[in-house]
Enzyme design. Structure first.
Site, PDB file in Angstrom:
ATOM      1  N   ARG B  15      36.974  49.050  28.079  1.00 44.20           N
ATOM      2  CA  ARG B  15      36.586  49.471  29.432  1.00 44.20           C
ATOM      3  C   ARG B  15      37.695  49.139  30.438  1.00 44.20           C
ATOM      4  O   ARG B  15      38.476  50.004  30.832  1.00 44.20           O
ATOM      5  CB  ARG B  15      35.258  48.803  29.827  1.00 44.20           C
ATOM      6  N   ASP B  16      37.804  47.894  30.831  1.00 39.18           N
ATOM      7  CA  ASP B  16      38.781  47.493  31.847  1.00 39.18           C
ATOM      8  C   ASP B  16      40.200  47.829  31.384  1.00 39.18           C
ATOM      9  O   ASP B  16      41.060  48.191  32.192  1.00 39.18           O
ATOM     10  CB  ASP B  16      38.642  45.990  32.100  1.00 39.18           C
ATOM     11  N   HIS B 207      37.961  35.399  34.230  1.00 39.22           N
ATOM     12  CA  HIS B 207      38.547  36.726  33.948  1.00 39.22           C
ATOM     13  C   HIS B 207      39.950  36.696  34.556  1.00 39.22           C
ATOM     14  O   HIS B 207      40.115  36.915  35.754  1.00 39.22           O
ATOM     15  CB  HIS B 207      37.654  37.795  34.587  1.00 39.22           C
ATOM     16  N   HIS B 209      44.015  37.704  34.827  1.00 42.00           N
ATOM     17  CA  HIS B 209      45.068  38.688  34.556  1.00 42.00           C
ATOM     18  C   HIS B 209      46.391  37.956  34.386  1.00 42.00           C
ATOM     19  O   HIS B 209      46.628  36.922  35.018  1.00 42.00           O
ATOM     20  CB  HIS B 209      45.139  39.709  35.694  1.00 42.00           C
ATOM     21  N   CYS B 240      48.396  46.394  35.448  1.00 42.84           N
ATOM     22  CA  CYS B 240      47.939  45.960  36.764  1.00 42.84           C
ATOM     23  C   CYS B 240      47.960  47.166  37.686  1.00 42.84           C
ATOM     24  O   CYS B 240      49.031  47.723  37.945  1.00 42.84           O
ATOM     25  CB  CYS B 240      48.861  44.869  37.295  1.00 42.84           C
ATOM     26  N   ASN B 249      45.103  42.533  32.221  1.00 44.92           N
ATOM     27  CA  ASN B 249      44.226  41.603  31.512  1.00 44.92           C
ATOM     28  C   ASN B 249      44.987  40.739  30.518  1.00 44.92           C
ATOM     29  O   ASN B 249      45.860  41.214  29.802  1.00 44.92           O
ATOM     30  CB  ASN B 249      43.195  42.405  30.693  1.00 44.92           C
TER      31      ASN B 249
END
Lengths: 301, 301
Positions: B15-16, B207, B209, B240, B249
């Site tokens: 997803r992300d 979460h 990055h 990003c 991520n």
């Protein structure tokens, strides 16, 4: 949680970094790199090594580099010297401080420098004597402290023993090197705990490779253990000699970004360091290995 | 130092990750990725999102993906749902758990979803009601917790307030997102300390990055603060969006390498995960963003 207020960075890009890059660069370009690094505020730069160019062709011309750099007051310009011959050549070139190199792994010592750990330490004895007479400080590297490409795990007690012997021979600081980058934060803390049983923490430095992305986590773990000196390489110069294409030395920019966030002083201007890294990477035709540099470059389009 | 014995990883690559990749991939390839991830031992996979394909074309076909994956017992297959319409579509597709998304920064909320933070929370209310009636668990994301691309620093108290409101609305877990990757370990710990004044630590997830290379250091810092759930993306999928070419991520492989070294269980087979990442990167024609994967690939020549 009490972290050091200030960290000293030992910039190893011109030596450990360039030594492991494929493309050779000229003396003039090395001089430019060293001067860029001192201008960015790095106070300790390992400029080159005095070894036979037969063994390490990338380090040919270290004497010329030392002759041509603009020495900035307060900056230590150091060199790696494997033996008395190298030490003498380094002194003639005006080197202010030298470093010697031992392994914490017997197999690595045999395969890398063709002798046992004990023999490698004996070889340094004449160099250490000469350094003492000349008033030259000697830094000691210990490699494979968190793992060896041939033996796997290395006992912290074994690392501690080699570190103690280097200190007893006269080294003022021991740089603990995770040569293959397999260390993780818990093992890093355990290692420092064991080594620090006999050696004051202010005499320890961390030298982490980012091969598995663990370097910053290990540096943070080391800071929590009171270590305040770290080796790093601008733009992450120098790959991993044991896995071509993988990362080697942790990038100085990434370390400084973390230290700035932690409120720890380094004296380094990140923007100037970024520019220095971009310049040398362009010369080498390689991607900048620093995530911070990649992000800064991307943000600027 | 007492670390969690076990960590739950929330795999957000499908997803992300894919949402931020340039090259679209087919439903069949997404299904293969999700099945590879569950086979590797990941127990929580964010498979897709139910949003308008006009806004996020990469997420078109999420319902088809849910229809075709091989559901492995014990694995949660989740989806992002921005509103009741998305939630209804997700339920029809057999989604087991959903996630909603709010920002800790007013400017980011306005620019990203065109409403204030308070308005965005109000929009979730009908969704939360419906989820409660259907017995569907809702996870809450808070973005920009350690910095905003428009506002810079974000006060931890502001993050805590948004997190509290999401929890009060019925979210069972709050994932604290360092959306632009500027966090460092000390600020991460301060943030968790503040948020945990009102929210039990076992309801918090991290979460991170890796835009500035800080993600693993921040995860280690979070572990020291008692957080035991982390979001990550296989192969570091998803760049990003605020700096094209920079990392997004944190890579699941890199997180798992660190957790294994710390002796923390994840249930994931790193080799299988590596293979899954290599496969999807080949399809996307991109370099694997995981340092661990790069090192494993390099070691194999």
């Amino acid at each position: 949680m009490s972290l050091p207020q200030r960290v000293r960075l030992v910039e190893v890009g011109p030596r450990d970094g360039l030594q492991n890059e494929k493309l050779p660069i000229s003396v003039a370009d090395k001089v430019r790199l060293v001067d860029d690094l001192s201008a960015a505020g790095l106070s300790y730069i390992e400029v080159g090594s005095f070894v036979s160019p037969k063994w390490v062709p990338q380090m040919a011309g270290s004497a010329e580099v030392f002759a041509q750099i603009q020495r900035k007051p307060g900056v230590t310009y150091a060199a790696l010297t494997p033996n008395l011959q190298g030490f003498t050549a380094a002194l003639e070139a005006g080197v202010q401080e030298v470093a010697v190199f031992a392994a914490a792994s017997e197999s690595f010592s045999q395969k890398n420098i063709n002798c046992s750990i004990a023999e490698s330490l004996q070889r340094f004895a004449p160099l250490m004597d000469a350094a003492r007479q000349k008033g030259i400080r000697v830094r000691g590297y210990v490699s494979c402290v968190l793992g060896c490409p041939y033996e796997g795990d290395i006992a912290p007690a074994q690392v501690a023993q080699v570190a103690r012997e280097l200190l007893a021979m006269g080294c003022y600081e021991i740089s603990l090197g995770d040569t293959i980058g397999v260390g993780t934060p818990g093992k890093t803390r355990q290692l420092i705990d064991v080594v620090a049983q006999d050696i004051p923490r202010e005499r320890l430095a961390g030298h982490f490779h980012d091969t598995y992305g663990q370097a910053l986590a290990n540096i943070y773990a080391s800071l929590l253990e009171g270590v305040a000196v770290f080796d790093s390489s601008v733009a992450g110069l120098g790959g991993c000699p044991y896995a071509r294409g993988a990362s080697g030395n942790v990038a100085s920019e990434d370390v400084i970004f973390m230290l700035q966030g932690l409120g720890i002083e380094t004296g380094v201007d990140l923007e100037q360091l970024f520019a220095a890294g971009e310049h040398i990477c362009a010369l080498l035709g390689r991607q900048n290995g620093s995530r911070v540099a990649q992000a800064l470059a991307a943000a600027r389009g």
